[in-house]
Design an enzyme around this catalytic site. Structure first.
Site, mmCIF file in Angstrom:
data_model
loop_
_atom_site.group_PDB
_atom_site.id
_atom_site.type_symbol
_atom_site.label_atom_id
_atom_site.label_comp_id
_atom_site.label_asym_id
_atom_site.label_seq_id
_atom_site.Cartn_x
_atom_site.Cartn_y
_atom_site.Cartn_z
ATOM 1 C CE LYS A 1 32.845 75.867 51.170
ATOM 2 N NZ LYS A 1 32.807 75.702 49.691
ATOM 3 N NE ARG B 1 35.250 75.362 41.330
ATOM 4 C CZ ARG B 1 34.971 75.873 42.529
ATOM 5 N NH1 ARG B 1 34.064 75.303 43.285
ATOM 6 N NH2 ARG B 1 35.592 76.947 42.962
ATOM 7 N N PRO C 1 36.274 82.742 51.062
ATOM 8 C CG PRO C 1 34.401 84.012 50.936
ATOM 9 C CD PRO C 1 35.500 83.506 50.116
ATOM 10 C CD GLU C 2 38.059 76.666 50.443
ATOM 11 O OE1 GLU C 2 38.286 75.628 51.086
ATOM 12 O OE2 GLU C 2 38.634 76.945 49.391
#
Length: 260
Positions: free
Chosen positions: A59, A249, A2-3
């Site tokens: 988002k 990340r 989910p972006e």
DNA sequence: CCCCATGTTGTAGG
DNA sequence: TCCTACAACATGGG
């Protein structure tokens, strides 16, 4: 998943399936996804109401009803929606909206990192959460100003929801690859033409992903994403794809095309 | 056991 | 205030 492209796909899915039907009941099967709202309040807010329209900011998906409350859905890393008649609840179904007529909309979240809550308006929610402008809505000048306002690596800037809403770890890598900018490049040190490329490619990558329903198997093989693995070869120069930590990340990029 | 994973939030430190 | 690093949340795959 989910972006922004995934959430936009969910939004369109809700529009195509779950609007204008009376909600016969709301079941909360996993309370841990509720954020500052009780199961009772959710049920009260939506029972006998109808979903009427949707909105998205970054988002976050918003679903308006014929009542006061607006439903807010965030999908964490593993959230999704499924609309199905007589759906048998799956073990990861967290919240179920049952419509009269037997259809059911399931909010599914395996890792429970998503959030379900209520707000009175999209405006209020975005203000309270300090969400930046949506990545598909921001102007080129505004975007340039955002980049210039931060000394952080450009990848971190793109992913910072308070600066620009909607871009996450996966799509930031693609945007940087298409723009031929290194994820570690300082945001405020970009040249004008790099800023321009980032703006253009951000728009292009996100809209192309939406057209493909954010389905990874449908993305062009000329993109980085299908090769987003250490040691894979760059689809552009056949060099080796690198992996490294940027802003905590994992970033994947081609040092030959994008620089160190 | 280890490492990794599409996200967000809070803490500690420079 | 700004930035970085890291842990936590929770679950599952390799």
């Amino acid at each position: 998943m989910p972006e922004l492209p995934d959430v936009e796909t969910f939004r369109r899915y809700v529009n195509a399936t779950a609007l204008h039907q009376r909600i016969a009941g709301v079941q909360v099967r996993e309370k841990r996804v509720l954020d500052g709202v009780t199961a009772r309040r959710l049920q009260h807010a939506f029972k006998d109401r109808r979903f009427e329209a949707t909105d998205r900011r970054g988002k976050y998906l918003f679903i308006h009803t014929d009542g006061e409350a607006v439903l807010v859905l965030h999908f964490g890393m593993t959230g999704s929606l499924e609309y199905e008649k007589e759906r048998e609840p799956d073990e990861h179904d967290c919240v179920l909206f049952d419509f009269e007529g037997g259809y059911r909309l399931a909010y599914i979240c395996q890792r429970l990192l998503g959030k379900v809550t209520l707000t009175e308006s999209v405006e209020r929610f975005t203000r309270k959460n300090q969400l930046g402008p949506d990545a598909l809505d921001v102007s080129q000048d505004e975007f340039a100003a955002i980049l210039e306002s931060s000394k952080t690596p450009v990848k971190s800037c793109l992913m910072d929801q308070k600066r620009i809403a909607g871009v996450g770890n996966i799509y930031s890598d693609e945007i940087l690859f298409q723009s031929r900018v290194s994820p570690r490049h300082r945001s405020n040190m970009l040249e004008k033409n790099q800023q321009k490329r980032l703006y253009r490619q951000m728009h292009r990558v996100l809209t192309m992903a939406i057209e493909r329903q954010a389905d990874p198997s449908k993305l062009p093989s000329s993109w980085l994403l299908p090769h987003r693995e250490k040691g894979e070869s760059c689809p552009r120069c056949r060099g080796e794809v690198a992996r490294g930590k940027v802003g905590g990340r994992s970033a994947y990029w081609c040092p030959r095309c994008q620089g160190e």
